[in-house]
Each structure stands twice: as structure tokens, then as C-alpha cells.
Design a protein around this motif. Sequence first.
Motif, PDB file in Angstrom:
ATOM      1  N   GLY A  23     -26.699  35.154  -4.893  1.00  0.00           N
ATOM      2  CA  GLY A  23     -28.098  35.574  -4.958  1.00  0.00           C
ATOM      3  C   GLY A  23     -28.932  34.324  -5.144  1.00  0.00           C
ATOM      4  N   LEU A  24     -30.239  34.456  -5.047  1.00  0.00           N
ATOM      5  CA  LEU A  24     -31.091  33.296  -5.278  1.00  0.00           C
ATOM      6  C   LEU A  24     -30.927  32.841  -6.725  1.00  0.00           C
ATOM      7  N   ASP A  25     -31.290  31.595  -6.983  1.00  0.00           N
ATOM      8  CA  ASP A  25     -31.259  31.083  -8.342  1.00  0.00           C
ATOM      9  C   ASP A  25     -32.196  31.914  -9.210  1.00  0.00           C
ATOM     10  N   ASN A  26     -31.817  32.067 -10.459  1.00  0.00           N
ATOM     11  CA  ASN A  26     -32.650  32.777 -11.445  1.00  0.00           C
ATOM     12  C   ASN A  26     -32.553  34.311 -11.343  1.00  0.00           C
ATOM     13  N   ALA A  27     -31.691  34.798 -10.437  1.00  0.00           N
ATOM     14  CA  ALA A  27     -31.587  36.255 -10.249  1.00  0.00           C
ATOM     15  C   ALA A  27     -30.925  36.933 -11.452  1.00  0.00           C
ATOM     16  N   GLY A  28     -30.076  36.191 -12.151  1.00  0.00           N
ATOM     17  CA  GLY A  28     -29.412  36.750 -13.328  1.00  0.00           C
ATOM     18  C   GLY A  28     -27.911  36.893 -13.198  1.00  0.00           C
ATOM     19  N   ASP A  95     -39.227  39.330  -8.849  1.00  0.00           N
ATOM     20  CA  ASP A  95     -39.613  38.169  -8.048  1.00  0.00           C
ATOM     21  C   ASP A  95     -40.045  38.593  -6.642  1.00  0.00           C
ATOM     22  N   ARG A  96     -41.238  39.218  -6.560  1.00  0.00           N
ATOM     23  CA  ARG A  96     -41.723  39.729  -5.277  1.00  0.00           C
ATOM     24  C   ARG A  96     -41.946  38.593  -4.275  1.00  0.00           C
ATOM     25  N   MET A  97     -42.356  37.422  -4.809  1.00  0.00           N
ATOM     26  CA  MET A  97     -42.693  36.288  -3.945  1.00  0.00           C
ATOM     27  C   MET A  97     -41.500  35.830  -3.099  1.00  0.00           C
ATOM     28  N   ARG A  98     -40.286  35.970  -3.659  1.00  0.00           N
ATOM     29  CA  ARG A  98     -39.134  35.426  -2.935  1.00  0.00           C
ATOM     30  C   ARG A  98     -38.284  36.516  -2.273  1.00  0.00           C
ATOM     31  N   MET A  99     -38.833  37.740  -2.149  1.00  0.00           N
ATOM     32  CA  MET A  99     -38.042  38.832  -1.599  1.00  0.00           C
ATOM     33  C   MET A  99     -37.681  38.581  -0.125  1.00  0.00           C
ATOM     34  N   ARG A 100     -38.592  37.920   0.588  1.00  0.00           N
ATOM     35  CA  ARG A 100     -38.314  37.629   1.995  1.00  0.00           C
ATOM     36  C   ARG A 100     -37.165  36.609   2.129  1.00  0.00           C
ATOM     37  N   ASP A 101     -37.224  35.571   1.298  1.00  0.00           N
ATOM     38  CA  ASP A 101     -36.165  34.567   1.264  1.00  0.00           C
ATOM     39  C   ASP A 101     -34.832  35.240   0.915  1.00  0.00           C
ATOM     40  N   SER A 136     -35.396  51.504  -4.708  1.00  0.00           N
ATOM     41  CA  SER A 136     -35.726  51.923  -3.332  1.00  0.00           C
ATOM     42  C   SER A 136     -36.719  50.959  -2.689  1.00  0.00           C
ATOM     43  N   GLU A 137     -37.600  50.348  -3.474  1.00  0.00           N
ATOM     44  CA  GLU A 137     -38.492  49.323  -2.901  1.00  0.00           C
ATOM     45  C   GLU A 137     -37.670  48.115  -2.434  1.00  0.00           C
ATOM     46  N   ILE A 138     -36.678  47.756  -3.247  1.00  0.00           N
ATOM     47  CA  ILE A 138     -35.851  46.595  -2.882  1.00  0.00           C
ATOM     48  C   ILE A 138     -34.979  46.926  -1.666  1.00  0.00           C
ATOM     49  N   GLU A 139     -34.502  48.152  -1.625  1.00  0.00           N
ATOM     50  CA  GLU A 139     -33.702  48.591  -0.465  1.00  0.00           C
ATOM     51  C   GLU A 139     -34.495  48.383   0.826  1.00  0.00           C
ATOM     52  N   GLN A 140     -35.771  48.734   0.796  1.00  0.00           N
ATOM     53  CA  GLN A 140     -36.617  48.557   1.977  1.00  0.00           C
ATOM     54  C   GLN A 140     -36.917  47.079   2.208  1.00  0.00           C
ATOM     55  N   ALA A 141     -37.279  46.378   1.127  1.00  0.00           N
ATOM     56  CA  ALA A 141     -37.658  44.963   1.277  1.00  0.00           C
ATOM     57  C   ALA A 141     -36.503  44.131   1.840  1.00  0.00           C
ATOM     58  N   LEU A 142     -35.281  44.493   1.482  1.00  0.00           N
ATOM     59  CA  LEU A 142     -34.120  43.735   1.976  1.00  0.00           C
ATOM     60  C   LEU A 142     -33.551  44.348   3.255  1.00  0.00           C
ATOM     61  N   ASP A 143     -34.182  45.411   3.725  1.00  0.00           N
ATOM     62  CA  ASP A 143     -33.745  46.103   4.941  1.00  0.00           C
ATOM     63  C   ASP A 143     -32.261  46.489   4.870  1.00  0.00           C
ATOM     64  N   LEU A 144     -31.872  47.046   3.759  1.00  0.00           N
ATOM     65  CA  LEU A 144     -30.459  47.410   3.584  1.00  0.00           C
ATOM     66  C   LEU A 144     -29.993  48.489   4.571  1.00  0.00           C
ATOM     67  N   PRO A 145     -30.869  49.477   4.906  1.00  0.00           N
ATOM     68  CA  PRO A 145     -30.372  50.524   5.810  1.00  0.00           C
ATOM     69  C   PRO A 145     -29.915  49.988   7.175  1.00  0.00           C
ATOM     70  N   SER A 146     -30.360  48.772   7.525  1.00  0.00           N
ATOM     71  CA  SER A 146     -29.928  48.236   8.828  1.00  0.00           C
ATOM     72  C   SER A 146     -28.504  47.678   8.763  1.00  0.00           C
ATOM     73  N   ILE A 147     -27.932  47.613   7.577  1.00  0.00           N
ATOM     74  CA  ILE A 147     -26.586  47.027   7.446  1.00  0.00           C
ATOM     75  C   ILE A 147     -25.528  48.062   7.829  1.00  0.00           C
ATOM     76  N   LYS A 148     -24.855  47.794   8.934  1.00  0.00           N
ATOM     77  CA  LYS A 148     -23.818  48.722   9.412  1.00  0.00           C
ATOM     78  C   LYS A 148     -22.431  48.083   9.298  1.00  0.00           C
ATOM     79  N   SER A 149     -22.418  46.768   9.072  1.00  0.00           N
ATOM     80  CA  SER A 149     -21.152  46.038   9.115  1.00  0.00           C
ATOM     81  C   SER A 149     -20.383  46.087   7.799  1.00  0.00           C
ATOM     82  N   HIS A 150     -21.029  46.476   6.721  1.00  0.00           N
ATOM     83  CA  HIS A 150     -20.394  46.462   5.401  1.00  0.00           C
ATOM     84  C   HIS A 150     -20.708  47.761   4.669  1.00  0.00           C
ATOM     85  N   GLU A 151     -19.736  48.212   3.878  1.00  0.00           N
ATOM     86  CA  GLU A 151     -20.045  49.331   2.995  1.00  0.00           C
ATOM     87  C   GLU A 151     -20.936  48.783   1.880  1.00  0.00           C
ATOM     88  N   TRP A 152     -22.079  49.401   1.642  1.00  0.00           N
ATOM     89  CA  TRP A 152     -22.995  48.829   0.652  1.00  0.00           C
ATOM     90  C   TRP A 152     -23.608  49.910  -0.233  1.00  0.00           C
TER      91      TRP A 152
END
Length: 209
Positions: A23-28, A95-101, A136-152
Motif C-alpha cells: 500500500g502507499l506509505d502511511n497507510a497503516g 487520504d482522499r488526495m492520494r486515492m488516485r495514486d 463503498s466509497e473506496i471500492e468505487q475510488a479504486l475501481d475494484l469492481p473492474s477486477i476480474k483477475s483476482h478474488e477480492w
Amino acid sequence: MGLLTIIRKNRQKEKEMRVLFLGLDNAGKTTILKKLNDEDITSISPTLGFNIKTFVHGRYTLNVWDVGGQRTLRPYWRNYFEQTDALVWVVDSGDRMRMRDCKEELHSLLLEDRLAGASLLVFANKQDILGSMTDSEIEQALDLPSIKSHEWTIISCSAVTGKNLIEGLDWVVNSVASRLYYSTITSSVPTNSETERGVPVTPDHGGAP
Ligand code: G3D
């Protein structure tokens, strides 16, 4: 007996799983692992190399690799991909600012051949902070539903309160176990057995140390 059967039988004997925390630095990431381990979380210093922690979780031994997430360290991540059974992607929900990164780094990781087949848990961490994004906001921001290659899955959690940390480990173990060992566990409390630390291997070196 086919090769696949032999590999599965060997893994069944070992009942080991390799789990990569990224994950990005500082994520925990480090705080989550310390909390799971009942260690003091009041003084956490940035992970400059990597930490390995071993948890006994139910009938399985989890070798968990926590690798530093600063931008300068990210090229080193690929040295830790080999034989990864599960990837835990830790997100700072405040950390909304770095969600795209965060989204771009995650999606580029998922293209890696050596992570193919690994289960993906997204830990939406720092839920104790007022105003943090929901799962659910993070799910959308990270576009998780588009992930078909991994069980997530995505699980909201807090390393400070401990909320949902065990539930996250349970999901990881069940997901990997059902794929590798055709079995699942219900829930259990992890027990630490050891911790190691190290410096990152160079990007040119290749392979996990
Ligand atoms: P990293 O390993 O992903 O880089 P760390 O992140 O575990 O080092 O944590 C970075 C900072 O976030 C630390 O604060 C840590 O205490 C804080 N943190 C981690 N998880 C949580 C959480 O769930 N809630 C809150 N409120 N804070 C959290 P400092 O101040 O030491 O930088």
C-alpha cells in the motif's frame, strides 16, 4: 500421481501461506501487523526495508511480508512477489488526495504475472478517523469492481481500535485455503511466533530474498 497433486499435497503438509502487505506509505501496514501481534503501536517508524511476521492462524502459518511503500521504494516491490498467496492492499481511508495514486499502484500490481491467482484483500484502514471514506466509497475510488483477475474483497478496519483485523485475516485464510487446500476455517485468534527485519533487495537483483 500428477505434478499438481504432488504440489498440493506438499502444500497441505506445510499449511503455509505467504501474504504480502502493500500500500502507499502511511497507510497503516506496520501498525496493523503490530496490533494483530499485540505489540505497542504508540511508536511506529516508517518501514525502510521490510518486516516479516509469522502468525499461526487456525491451522495455518502465515508468513506476512510488510514492505515499505514510499514512492522511492515501490520499484522494489516486485522482488517480493514470488509465491505470494494473498495480497493485502492497505488504504489510508482519510487520504482522499492520494486515492488516485493508490488506485494506479494497485491496478499496475494486479497486472504482474507473479501475483496472478493471489487473493486480494483491500483493508480500508483508519476508519476511526472522522470523515474518512467508507468502504463503498473506496471500492468505487479504486475501481475494484473492474477486477476480474483476482478474488477480492474490501473490509473496513482500524489498526488503532483493532476493528475487523481478525476478520480480514480470516477472509485471507479462507480464500487461500479454499484454493490451495480445498478447506476453510471459521475464525481464530492469531498467535505470533517470530519477527524478522531486513533491507530491500535491489530492483536488479530479482526474486524474493
Ligand atoms: P505504513 O507502514 O503503511 O507506512 P504505519 O504506515 O503503520 O507506519 O502508520 C502510519 C501512521 O498512521 C502512524 O502515525 C500510525 O499510528 C497511523 N495509523 C495507522 N493505522 C491507523 C488507524 O487505523 N487509525 C489512525 N487514526 N491512525 C493510524 P504516525 O503519527 O506515527 O505517523
